[in-house]
Design a protein around this motif. Structure first.
Motif, PDB file in Angstrom:
ATOM      1  N   ILE A 185       0.846  -1.184   0.000  1.00 42.24           N
ATOM      2  CA  ILE A 185       0.000   0.000   0.000  1.00 42.24           C
ATOM      3  C   ILE A 185       0.888   1.241   0.000  1.00 42.24           C
ATOM      4  O   ILE A 185       1.905   1.300   0.706  1.00 42.24           O
ATOM      5  N   ILE A 186       0.501   2.249  -0.782  1.00 41.32           N
ATOM      6  CA  ILE A 186       1.146   3.564  -0.743  1.00 41.32           C
ATOM      7  C   ILE A 186       0.326   4.411   0.218  1.00 41.32           C
ATOM      8  O   ILE A 186      -0.889   4.571   0.043  1.00 41.32           O
ATOM      9  N   GLU A 187       0.990   4.933   1.219  1.00 39.22           N
ATOM     10  CA  GLU A 187       0.309   5.700   2.258  1.00 39.22           C
ATOM     11  C   GLU A 187       0.920   7.101   2.326  1.00 39.22           C
ATOM     12  O   GLU A 187       2.141   7.249   2.325  1.00 39.22           O
ATOM     13  N   ARG A 188       0.068   8.120   2.359  1.00 38.14           N
ATOM     14  CA  ARG A 188       0.553   9.494   2.500  1.00 38.14           C
ATOM     15  C   ARG A 188       1.073   9.686   3.916  1.00 38.14           C
ATOM     16  O   ARG A 188       0.402   9.354   4.891  1.00 38.14           O
ATOM     17  N   ALA A 224      -0.624   1.945  -9.062  1.00 32.73           N
ATOM     18  CA  ALA A 224      -1.951   2.542  -9.255  1.00 32.73           C
ATOM     19  C   ALA A 224      -2.135   3.574  -8.151  1.00 32.73           C
ATOM     20  O   ALA A 224      -1.997   3.253  -6.967  1.00 32.73           O
ATOM     21  N   LEU A 225      -2.413   4.810  -8.554  1.00 28.81           N
ATOM     22  CA  LEU A 225      -2.649   5.903  -7.600  1.00 28.81           C
ATOM     23  C   LEU A 225      -4.067   6.412  -7.774  1.00 28.81           C
ATOM     24  O   LEU A 225      -4.568   6.497  -8.901  1.00 28.81           O
ATOM     25  N   GLN A 271       1.511  14.923  -7.881  1.00 27.19           N
ATOM     26  CA  GLN A 271       2.111  15.537  -6.704  1.00 27.19           C
ATOM     27  C   GLN A 271       3.467  14.930  -6.344  1.00 27.19           C
ATOM     28  O   GLN A 271       4.004  15.216  -5.278  1.00 27.19           O
ATOM     29  N   GLY A 272       3.974  14.055  -7.205  1.00 28.32           N
ATOM     30  CA  GLY A 272       5.253  13.410  -6.934  1.00 28.32           C
ATOM     31  C   GLY A 272       5.140  12.129  -6.124  1.00 28.32           C
ATOM     32  O   GLY A 272       6.142  11.462  -5.887  1.00 28.32           O
ATOM     33  N   HIS A 273       3.926  11.771  -5.712  1.00 25.67           N
ATOM     34  CA  HIS A 273       3.762  10.555  -4.902  1.00 25.67           C
ATOM     35  C   HIS A 273       4.119   9.288  -5.680  1.00 25.67           C
ATOM     36  O   HIS A 273       4.699   8.356  -5.117  1.00 25.67           O
TER      37      HIS A 273
END
Length: 181
Positions: free
Chosen positions: A67-70, A101-102, A109-111
């Protein structure tokens, strides 16, 4: 997960997928806008295997997902994944093919750049592969820029390689090698 390309300015972190994420991943998979126009492979997607999640993280010697988490608020904003590819019969010829996948509100935003750099660092730190690769549609300029900013090198075009959205599409291939991070 460690491994930073841009130092402390990273706005995201990667974490393992947990059973608590199953409903979220199912919702993302059911929503075409969450995947983006370049991930329209048609058909319905299977729900996340909750029994597999209950047994442990979604990663093994063949593939994985994180998971990508802010960082600012801990909100999940997407996921990265990888699967093994081979360029010969010996284990030293194995590589990872990665994808991302975002959510739409997290793009631009560069994420994605940060997440892909973190994933490459994670895979180099935790596996023996020499090569990590990614492909993206020739028209997906934003992802091409993101991969280049994450340290990947453009290699060429795989013509007609992907059947998606009712037709065959050309893909641009990128890679990063151990020692280039």
């Amino acid at each position: 997960m460690t491994g930073a390309r841009r130092g402390p300015a990273l706005g995201v972190r990667l974490r393992g997928v947990t059973l608590d994420d199953a409903d979220l991943l199912d919702a993302w998979n059911a929503d075409p806008s969450a995947s983006g126009e370049f991930n329209d492979f048609g058909g319905s997607r299977n729900p996340i295997d909750r029994e597999a999640l209950a047994r442990g993280p979604l990663r093994n010697e063949r593939n994985g997902q994180l998971i990508i988490e802010r960082v600012a608020d801990g909100k999940p904003i997407g996921h990265v994944g990888w699967h093994a590819v081979g360029y010969g019969p010996n284990p030293e010829s194995s590589a990872w093919n990665v994808g991302i996948a975002l959510l739409p509100e997290a793009r631009g935003q560069g994420h994605g750049t940060d997440a892909q750099a973190l994933l490459a660092a994670y895979l180099f730190e935790n596996t023996d592969v020499n090569r990590i690769e990614a492909q993206t549609d020739v028209d997906n300029i934003a992802e091409q820029r993101s991969l280049e900013k994450a340290g990947f090198v453009r290699e060429g075009t795989a013509r007609g390689a992907q059947f998606r959205a009712g037709g065959y599409h050309d893909l641009v291939t990128y890679s990063i090698l151990r020692g280039e991070t």
